[in-house]
Design an enzyme around this catalytic site. Structure first.
Site, PDB file in Angstrom:
ATOM      1  N   GLU A 179       0.830  -1.222   0.000  1.00 21.58           N
ATOM      2  CA  GLU A 179       0.000   0.000   0.000  1.00 21.58           C
ATOM      3  C   GLU A 179       0.856   1.261   0.000  1.00 21.58           C
ATOM      4  O   GLU A 179       0.687   2.157   0.838  1.00 21.58           O
ATOM      5  CB  GLU A 179      -0.962  -0.014   1.193  1.00 21.58           C
ATOM      6  CG  GLU A 179      -1.994  -1.122   1.075  1.00 21.58           C
ATOM      7  CD  GLU A 179      -3.107  -1.040   2.121  1.00 21.58           C
ATOM      8  OE1 GLU A 179      -2.895  -0.452   3.190  1.00 21.58           O
ATOM      9  OE2 GLU A 179      -4.194  -1.576   1.853  1.00 21.58           O
ATOM     10  N   GLU A 378      -5.701  -8.234  -0.991  1.00 25.46           N
ATOM     11  CA  GLU A 378      -6.434  -7.969   0.254  1.00 25.46           C
ATOM     12  C   GLU A 378      -7.849  -7.552  -0.084  1.00 25.46           C
ATOM     13  O   GLU A 378      -8.065  -6.753  -0.997  1.00 25.46           O
ATOM     14  CB  GLU A 378      -5.804  -6.825   1.073  1.00 25.46           C
ATOM     15  CG  GLU A 378      -4.486  -7.141   1.705  1.00 25.46           C
ATOM     16  CD  GLU A 378      -3.963  -5.998   2.581  1.00 25.46           C
ATOM     17  OE1 GLU A 378      -4.777  -5.236   3.144  1.00 25.46           O
ATOM     18  OE2 GLU A 378      -2.734  -5.876   2.684  1.00 25.46           O
TER      19      GLU A 378
HETATM   20  P1  P53 Z   1      -6.982  -2.530   9.500  1.00 22.13           P
HETATM   21  C1  P53 Z   1      -5.990   2.001   5.190  1.00 22.13           C
HETATM   22  C2  P53 Z   1      -6.896   1.833   4.140  1.00 22.13           C
HETATM   23  C3  P53 Z   1      -7.010   0.595   3.534  1.00 22.13           C
HETATM   24  C4  P53 Z   1      -6.231  -0.465   3.966  1.00 22.13           C
HETATM   25  O1  P53 Z   1      -6.755  -2.587   7.912  1.00 22.13           O
HETATM   26  C5  P53 Z   1      -5.322  -0.292   4.989  1.00 22.13           C
HETATM   27  C6  P53 Z   1      -5.181   0.947   5.600  1.00 22.13           C
HETATM   28  C7  P53 Z   1      -4.190   1.161   6.694  1.00 22.13           C
HETATM   29  O2  P53 Z   1      -4.614   0.618   7.894  1.00 22.13           O
HETATM   30  O3  P53 Z   1      -4.480  -1.258   5.434  1.00 22.13           O
HETATM   31  C8  P53 Z   1      -4.465  -2.564   4.874  1.00 22.13           C
HETATM   32  O4  P53 Z   1      -6.104  -3.584  10.071  1.00 22.13           O
HETATM   33  C9  P53 Z   1      -3.126  -3.161   5.240  1.00 22.13           C
HETATM   34  C10 P53 Z   1      -3.199  -4.232   6.278  1.00 22.13           C
HETATM   35  C11 P53 Z   1      -4.354  -3.929   7.210  1.00 22.13           C
HETATM   36  C12 P53 Z   1      -5.638  -4.048   6.401  1.00 22.13           C
HETATM   37  O5  P53 Z   1      -5.620  -3.177   5.299  1.00 22.13           O
HETATM   38  O6  P53 Z   1      -6.562  -1.175   9.865  1.00 22.13           O
HETATM   39  O7  P53 Z   1      -2.389  -3.599   4.127  1.00 22.13           O
HETATM   40  O8  P53 Z   1      -1.951  -4.309   6.926  1.00 22.13           O
HETATM   41  O9  P53 Z   1      -4.413  -4.734   8.327  1.00 22.13           O
HETATM   42  C13 P53 Z   1      -6.882  -3.779   7.217  1.00 22.13           C
HETATM   43  O10 P53 Z   1      -8.411  -2.816   9.701  1.00 22.13           O
END
Ligand code: P53
Length: 480
Positions: A179, A378
């Site tokens: 990201e 993801e």
């Molecule tokens: P959490 C922001 C927007 C979209 C995805 O996020 C993001 C973020 C930053 O937090 O992070 C990604 O755990 C990231 C993972 C993360 C996952 O999305 O904040 O690549 O490490 O855990 C979900 O709910």
């Protein structure tokens, strides 16, 4: 009845995590301190703190993660039971180079990943590897000031070369920076730290310029690694990793359309550079008007050109919406200021806007813009789960989220011809949230008995979504 589609043969169904959010074992095998190790627990209303080193009395959830470091055979067995073809994780930089600037790697760290990859390969699950996922050595923050310092380019290339040589034959798909475009939200210090190892207080002058310089150095490093990786093994597929949240105009007002276009350009120029090998035209013009100086040499431009990525890895959770304002005549996009609610979509308990059609829209947009294969590395639904007395977790809301998103993904492939390699839902086993440090924001098909303070048996159990996803994989996407 709803029409479903099968995915192409050899489609890579799996799951995704990152080392710092689930390994734990933060001091095992000579591991160094990462930026995640100095981040305290927060929640949806309280931001995580970043302490200077480890402080008594603070709670650091990434220190324990979910203890995958010691429990990986059991967890991988469950992934195999779901039918995973692949498993995306990261290699913790601090296990291999504890401070980041050593010249010799740490053998105990290398051995851990050898053993873990062998366990995956035993079941024909291929590891998909992110090189840098929000877990840089803290030493690089303190001593070098993070990615605005070009020395980090060499450190990163050395780390990448070490693991790309070591795991040749075990890993085929790599991604450089997770990201990388989250730092578009540069006024939030959390993103500058996670993406670029830059530690500054909110409101520090020059944060936008820092972000552009750091991102440039990262993209040069990424391009070098793409070139080097192909020399190490011509079969290697090395991708970018973009956080894809498409940005819609709130209305059909022409100024809103222009604002949304500039917002998309701003949030996704990273992909332009990494996929096309060059900066888009609008950006240097914008820098000029904003008095932003970014050091970019001719040599850098050559590297970027030669190191275009093989594919676009991306996360998809939500979409954004923006609108123009009378004051913002330059359409400068500041993420913390310029996003508004979309009246047509619902939100998760953490305020993330749920928009399955936005996934199909994004896949089309990226295919036409970057002309590369895509990999959804993801996607998922962070929610409060309730464990019943009999141990069951009835997460029908998660099944619905996945059903709706996978269906749109399948339309993008079957109806729109998007070239998609695979799909790895985020947090396939419950883990520590990156933004909040909570355990309570759960994503998994597998429940892990642990609370936000680290109390619990760590016992693993199947949620309802476990059997559902298993059946999706078994039918290659048809049985949703
Ligand atoms: P959490 C922001 C927007 C979209 C995805 O996020 C993001 C973020 C930053 O937090 O992070 C990604 O755990 C990231 C993972 C993360 C996952 O999305 O904040 O690549 O490490 O855990 C979900 O709910």
């Amino acid at each position: 009845t709803e029409k479903h589609y099968k995915m192409p043969e050899n489609f890579l169904w799996g799951g995704a995590v990152a080392a710092h959010q689930f390994e734990g074992g933060w001091q095992e095998g000579g591991k160094g301190v990462s930026i995640a190790d100095v981040m305290t627990a927060g929640n949806k209303d309280t931001a995580r703190k970043v302490t200077d080193g480890i402080k008594d009395g603070e709670v650091y959830p990434n220190h324990w993660g979910i203890d995958f470091y010691h429990r990986y055979p059991e967890d991988i067995k469950l992934f195999n039971e779901m039918g995973f073809k692949c498993f995306r994780t990261s290699i913790a930089w601090t296990r291999i180079f504890p401070n980041g600037d050593e010249t010799e790697p740490n053998e105990a760290g290398l051995k851990f990943y050898d053993d873990m990859f062998d366990e995956l390969l035993k079941y024909n699950i291929q590891p998909i590897i992110t090189l840098s996922h929000f877990e840089m050595p803290y030493h690089l923050v303190k001593e070098y000031g993070g990615w605005t310092n070009r020395k980090l380019i060499d450190f990163f290339v050395r780390f990448a070369e070490t693991v790309m040589k070591r795991y040749k034959g075990k890993v085929k798909y790599w991604m450089t920076f997770n990201e990388i475009n989250n730092q578009t939200d540069w006024s939030n210090p959390h993103h500058l730290l996670q993406d670029s190892a830059i530690k500054v207080k909110a409101g520090t002058p020059g944060m936008e310029e820092m972000m552009y310089q750091a991102a440039h150095n990262e993209m040069v490093a990424s391009a070098k690694v793409v070139e080097l990786g192909h020399q190490i093994d011509s079969e290697y597929q090395i991708g970018a990793m973009i956080a894809m949240c498409p940005i819609y105009p709130l209305t059909a007002k022409p100024e809103d359309i222009m604002m949304a276009e500039r917002a998309m350009q701003t949030r996704y120029y990273f992909g332009d550079v990494q996929a096309n090998g060059e900066y888009p035209n609008w950006l240097p013009k914008y820098w000029e008007r904003q008095n932003i100086h970014v050091e970019i040499s001719d040599y850098d431009r050559e590297i970027l050109k030669k190191g275009a990525v093989d594919y676009i890895g991306f996360s998809y959770y939500m979409s954004f919406t923006t609108k123009s304002t009378d004051e913002n005549t330059d359409y400068a996009y500041k993420e913390a200021r310029d996003l508004v609610d979309n009246p047509y979509v619902q939100k998760s308990d953490w305020g993330w806007q749920i928009d399955p059609v936005g996934l199909r829209y994004s896949m089309n947009w990226m295919q036409d813009r970057w002309h590369k294969p895509q990999f959804i590395v993801e996607n998922g639904f962070g929610a409060y789960d309730q464990k019943e007395a009999d141990g069951a977790v009835h997460d029908d809301y998660r099944i619905k989220y996945f059903h709706d998103h996978i269906l749109e993904m399948e339309k993008a492939v079957a109806l729109d011809g998007v070239n998609l390699i695979g799909y790895t839902p985020w947090g396939c086993i419950d883990l520590i949230s990156a933004s909040t440090g909570e355990m309570a924001k759960r994503y998994g098909f597998i429940y892990v008995d642990q609370d936000d303070q680290g109390n619990g048996s760590l016992e693993r159990s199947k949620k309802d979504s476990f059997d559902w996803y298993k059946q999706v994989i078994a039918s290659n996407g048809e049985d949703l």
